[in-house]
Write an enzyme that holds these catalytic residues in place. Sequence first.
Site, short mmCIF file in Angstrom:
data_model
loop_
_atom_site.label_atom_id
_atom_site.label_comp_id
_atom_site.label_asym_id
_atom_site.label_seq_id
_atom_site.Cartn_x
_atom_site.Cartn_y
_atom_site.Cartn_z
N GLU A 170 -32.97 35.49 -34.76
CA GLU A 170 -31.69 35.53 -35.47
C GLU A 170 -31.73 36.61 -36.38
OE1 GLU A 170 -31.83 31.47 -37.35
OE2 GLU A 170 -31.26 30.68 -35.58
N HIS A 411 -25.08 15.10 -33.34
CA HIS A 411 -26.13 15.96 -33.83
C HIS A 411 -27.52 15.58 -33.75
CE1 HIS A 411 -27.64 19.05 -36.97
NE2 HIS A 411 -27.73 19.62 -35.68
N HIS A 412 -28.44 16.38 -32.99
CA HIS A 412 -29.71 16.24 -33.19
C HIS A 412 -30.59 17.27 -33.78
CE1 HIS A 412 -29.73 13.01 -29.60
NE2 HIS A 412 -29.08 12.40 -30.66
N GLU A 413 -30.65 17.06 -35.07
CA GLU A 413 -31.58 18.25 -35.83
C GLU A 413 -33.05 17.85 -35.67
OE1 GLU A 413 -31.61 21.64 -37.24
OE2 GLU A 413 -33.56 21.11 -36.61
N HIS A 481 -29.15 24.62 -30.31
CA HIS A 481 -29.31 25.66 -31.57
C HIS A 481 -30.82 25.99 -31.89
CE1 HIS A 481 -25.57 26.27 -33.63
NE2 HIS A 481 -25.24 25.90 -32.58
N GLU A 482 -31.12 27.12 -32.23
CA GLU A 482 -32.86 27.72 -32.14
C GLU A 482 -33.59 27.44 -30.87
OE1 GLU A 482 -31.65 25.03 -34.79
OE2 GLU A 482 -30.70 26.72 -35.89
N GLU A 500 -27.54 28.75 -29.28
CA GLU A 500 -27.29 29.65 -30.45
C GLU A 500 -27.98 30.79 -30.02
OE1 GLU A 500 -27.21 29.39 -35.22
OE2 GLU A 500 -29.14 28.67 -34.15
N GLU A 506 -23.11 31.64 -39.21
CA GLU A 506 -23.28 30.99 -40.28
C GLU A 506 -24.37 32.04 -41.50
OE1 GLU A 506 -25.68 28.33 -38.12
OE2 GLU A 506 -27.58 28.97 -38.63
C1 NOJ Z 1 -29.38 25.52 -37.88
C2 NOJ Z 1 -28.03 25.73 -37.06
O1 NOJ Z 1 -27.76 26.79 -36.63
C3 NOJ Z 1 -26.82 24.94 -38.11
O2 NOJ Z 1 -25.55 25.08 -37.10
C4 NOJ Z 1 -26.79 23.75 -38.35
O3 NOJ Z 1 -26.15 23.31 -39.18
C5 NOJ Z 1 -28.34 23.57 -39.24
N1 NOJ Z 1 -29.39 24.25 -38.75
C6 NOJ Z 1 -28.93 22.14 -39.70
O4 NOJ Z 1 -29.04 21.68 -38.24
#
Ligand code: NOJ
Length: 713
Positions: A170, A411-413, A481-482, A500, A506
């Site tokens: 990033e 969404h799965h963070e 993402h990540e 991503e 962002e």
């Molecule tokens: C980083 C992600 O790139 C973003 O899109 C997300 O909103 C946040 N993490 C929280 O999960």
Amino acid sequence: MRKHTLLFVAMFVSIFSMAENLLSPDNNFRLNFYLSETGEAVYSLTYKNKPVIIPSKLGFELLNAPALTNGFTTLKVETKTCDETWKPIWGEVKEIRNNYNELLVILEQKAEQRTMKIRFRLFNDGLGFRYEFDKQPNLNYFRITDEKTEFALTDDHKAFWIPGDYDTNEYAYTTTKLSEVDASKVDGTGIGTHGFFAKNAVQSPLMMKTNDGLYINIFEAALVDYPAMQLLIDQKNLILTSALVPDAVGTKAYMQTPQHTPWRTIIVSDKAADILASKTILNLNEPSKITDPSFIKPQKFIGIWWGMHVPNTMSWDYAHAPNIKLKDTDWNALNPLPQHGATNKNVRRYIDFAAEHGFAGILVEGWNVGWEDWSGNWKEEVFDFVTPYPDFDVKALNAYAASKGVKLIMHHETSASVTNYERRIDKAIEFMKENGYNAVKTGYVGWIIPRGEHHDGQWMVNHYIRVAEKMAENRIMLDAHEPVRPTGLHRTYPNWLACEAARGNEFNAWSTGNPPEHETILPFTRLMGGPMDYTPGIFEIKMSYYDPKSTCQVHTTLAKQLALYITMYSPLQMAADLPENYEKRMDAFQFIKDVAVDWDDTKYLEAEPGDYITIARKQKNSDNWFVGGITDENARKAIIPFNFLDEGEWYIATIYEDGKNADWKENPMVYDIRKVLVNSKSVLKQNLANGGGVAISLKKTTKAEMKGLKKIK
Ligand code: NOJ
Ligand code: CA
């Protein structure tokens, strides 16, 4: 004299008798392979007779075993030609030609009684090669401590690079000569986890330009069961060497034969736009494993998302409750925060907006318990992926979305607690299916658990693929993402629509942001491996709108945000700004509503990494075309020939352009919209502001509609 000649001939034969040459189908590339006197495997590559890679060694160091670097003899050489055409499930073009000449060298280390194969595929735009290990008694299990693949360059090329890093990609790009790379000087503020390892290391894809105008891209394809390849620069001799991401105990890769490495790729052209057009990475990936892809739907979406990134607007957290434990928190007893984003009321409003304006999906972040204590503590149990907050009625909201013909996106963070995610993923998928979700965005913010593993190591590479496979089995689309940066695996898993894996829009909301050149570099680097969920479409450019004290801003004009829908290819595109910001500028929003996400054809009209890109795309199963042009911090005139349009037809071109005195910093939100007529002979000379862009939609027209519109010659 005669004796001398004989000796020379004998030497020539012993060193070069093993030399093998391979030409690309169009003869522009020549690959040379030979074994050195000590039996090292060496290759080199020329393009139009110019050296691109000068003799470079191949091989591996192993743990507690003799290296696979020398002592080789050639057992056998095989050649083959392929020329086939295949159809991607979705993509930039309808059909892809896979045309290459192949050389397979089978090498033997007599002393160790081991063999190693190197398979070279030479395409009309570059080279791919990989190592293959057959099952054999003396090479069964082995551990790679270092891959020794070299890319020896002819000169001190200009490079567009981000620091080598085991955990993040990033960064903003730096442009310097290779000899001037100093990754320790790069500012990584705002990036969650760093795995910086050497000041002379950079990531792949590495984009370079030579002094005499050759563009060279070094990357990899089909990264499976192996760590990501970064590049160490020998700054004196200008040799790049593969630097693999290690695991928690310092090993790079665990191998069990039969096994092969990913492909190493070198894509070359004297035209920058050809690099963008290359399909070599995709061609080196395996065909789709999904037999019934009917559930895969390229789409545009909106989300309860930007509100959490901009100041003072929304939160992921439901309540103020730091230091909670999942299992002993009574969520109903907590006082909800007024800014909690994923509320029934907000989600309904977003569903209405999506349905009204033709967006298929609504991403909702912050819907599930755990956000109160999710990052920074390297904690294993953060989210369970199945418990909504009290103000998010999952059944009712999904039913409401269904009644309006749209779908919520899950969404799965994971907070990078991958062990926790893997333990819970089956239940999480069941929960999605019960509630009618067909797409998920995953996230890996933080330090990886198992502790000590890296985002880009072999263990995690396999995890991301495991998730893509599980989602495919359950007919679910994926946006990660990540993760590690993509390497064309979306050919094999077309449900994996986007990633991503780079510095997205962002960063503009809460950090120093992405300089105006950023989006002119990403297509030459990160996007070489696959689509990016960049989240374009920000209309309210300056964050002082939300917080007078904020100096953060999107580093583009509004018109450039529109152009990104074309220049940053993805089958999954977000309209990332808040609905209320679109409602104020419905005329410009029209472009986002109209623009397609899946294409029959693409023309890369002009491009220079770090400076500008102009691309035209033809909508799938339609006569409509769309054009996007962007520039860096410098204003420019884009020259857009419309020779791709059907001959003899007139098209209405709706041009969304930078307004008078537009400037990404001083005056980013002024735009104009005009309609003109163009045909296949027209050439538009279009001004782009500093940090600006242009977006054009093209529709075939009839005589009646042409009245009063200006024709472009
Ligand atoms: C980083 C992600 O790139 C973003 O899109 C997300 O909103 C946040 N993490 C929280 O999960
Ligand atoms: Ca520039």
